[in-house]
Design a protein around this motif. Structure first.
Motif, PDB file in Angstrom:
ATOM      1  N   ASN A 124      15.913  -7.149 -93.680  1.00  0.00           N
ATOM      2  CA  ASN A 124      16.003  -6.049 -94.650  1.00  0.00           C
ATOM      3  C   ASN A 124      16.818  -6.393 -95.897  1.00  0.00           C
ATOM      4  O   ASN A 124      17.449  -5.519 -96.487  1.00  0.00           O
ATOM      5  N   THR A 125      16.816  -7.649 -96.292  1.00  0.00           N
ATOM      6  CA  THR A 125      17.479  -8.029 -97.541  1.00  0.00           C
ATOM      7  C   THR A 125      16.633  -7.535 -98.707  1.00  0.00           C
ATOM      8  O   THR A 125      15.473  -7.894 -98.825  1.00  0.00           O
ATOM      9  N   PRO A 126      17.190  -6.687 -99.580  1.00  0.00           N
ATOM     10  CA  PRO A 126      16.410  -6.209-100.725  1.00  0.00           C
ATOM     11  C   PRO A 126      16.302  -7.266-101.819  1.00  0.00           C
ATOM     12  O   PRO A 126      17.086  -8.205-101.874  1.00  0.00           O
ATOM     13  N   LYS A 127      15.333  -7.075-102.677  1.00  0.00           N
ATOM     14  CA  LYS A 127      15.136  -7.961-103.815  1.00  0.00           C
ATOM     15  C   LYS A 127      16.299  -7.786-104.795  1.00  0.00           C
ATOM     16  O   LYS A 127      16.781  -6.671-104.986  1.00  0.00           O
ATOM     17  N   TYR A 128      16.759  -8.874-105.388  1.00  0.00           N
ATOM     18  CA  TYR A 128      17.857  -8.916-106.363  1.00  0.00           C
ATOM     19  C   TYR A 128      19.205  -8.492-105.783  1.00  0.00           C
ATOM     20  O   TYR A 128      20.068  -8.029-106.500  1.00  0.00           O
ATOM     21  N   GLN A 129      19.372  -8.674-104.501  1.00  0.00           N
ATOM     22  CA  GLN A 129      20.642  -8.387-103.837  1.00  0.00           C
ATOM     23  C   GLN A 129      21.459  -9.665-103.768  1.00  0.00           C
ATOM     24  O   GLN A 129      20.909 -10.746-103.595  1.00  0.00           O
ATOM     25  N   GLY A 130      22.764  -9.569-103.894  1.00  0.00           N
ATOM     26  CA  GLY A 130      23.637 -10.734-103.764  1.00  0.00           C
ATOM     27  C   GLY A 130      23.635 -11.249-102.342  1.00  0.00           C
ATOM     28  O   GLY A 130      23.738 -10.475-101.396  1.00  0.00           O
ATOM     29  N   VAL A 131      23.488 -12.564-102.177  1.00  0.00           N
ATOM     30  CA  VAL A 131      23.466 -13.183-100.851  1.00  0.00           C
ATOM     31  C   VAL A 131      24.444 -14.356-100.822  1.00  0.00           C
ATOM     32  O   VAL A 131      24.684 -14.997-101.836  1.00  0.00           O
ATOM     33  N   ALA A 146      19.038 -12.802-104.226  1.00  0.00           N
ATOM     34  CA  ALA A 146      17.734 -12.881-103.571  1.00  0.00           C
ATOM     35  C   ALA A 146      16.631 -12.616-104.582  1.00  0.00           C
ATOM     36  O   ALA A 146      16.627 -11.590-105.260  1.00  0.00           O
ATOM     37  N   ALA A 147      15.713 -13.544-104.712  1.00  0.00           N
ATOM     38  CA  ALA A 147      14.591 -13.389-105.632  1.00  0.00           C
ATOM     39  C   ALA A 147      13.457 -12.615-104.974  1.00  0.00           C
ATOM     40  O   ALA A 147      12.607 -12.034-105.657  1.00  0.00           O
TER      41      ALA A 147
END
Length: 180
Positions: A124-131, A146-147
């Motif tokens: 469930n990592t969203p797009k453009y979230q810091g990872v 996250a691209a």
């Protein structure tokens, strides 16, 4: 060395929240002492309060660094995280990306993470979230954005960029002059 203004604190905490979310509370309210953020020469330092009080005896011009540099404010007043903050981001990170051993070196040279080099990604990592980027042995290597979301990663081809590079531990060698 001075405390951050309300605007500077807001900008910095918004950037940190992209990576650690509610973990910001854990950075400030620590059981081992009181910690705070201080600004010195456009850089934000994370320092124990007792060390900060001792540093007030040093002239500003002679003070090079204090505590751990979390990042710096650019001339346009945006906050840019430094790789020196990685040790504090990694334990509290909500979203993580693991890279395969074959892709570690390319990431450490400053390149983005491709699908072919992706080992795992947090569900469930969203797009453009810091990872925060880890090796498969759970060693933090750096951080980025996250691209693609987790669902998009499953459907993408091997040459698709999965995470944009922002900082990595290789910067300790490449940019050692600008980290202090």
């Amino acid at each position: 060395m001075r405390p951050l203004t309300d605007e500077e604190t807001k900008i910095m905490f918004e950037k940190l929240a992209k990576y650690i979310g509610e973990g910001i509370k854990d950075l400030i309210d620590r059981p081992d002492g009181v910690y705070c953020f201080r600004l010195h020469k456009e850089r934000v330092y994370y320092v124990a309060e007792d060390i900060m009080l001792k540093a007030t005896n040093v002239c500003r011009e002679n003070l090079i660094s204090l505590g751990v540099c979390f990042g710096k404010f650019t001339k346009t007043r945006k906050f840019r995280l430094h790789v020196t903050a990685l040790d504090y981001l990694a334990p509290y990170s909500k979203y993580k990306v693991w890279v395969k051993p074959s892709a570690e070196q390319t990431f450490l040279y400053g390149n983005h993470i491709m699908k072919a080099g992706l080992g795992r990604i947090t569900d469930n990592t969203p797009k453009y979230q810091g990872v925060v980027v880890y090796s498969m042995a759970d060693v933090p290597l750096g951080f980025g954005v996250a691209a693609k979301s987790t669902a998009e990663c499953r459907k993408s081809d091997p040459m698709t960029i999965i995470a944009f590079h922002q900082a990595d531990v290789g910067e300790y060698l490449r940019n050692e002059d600008s980290l202090t």
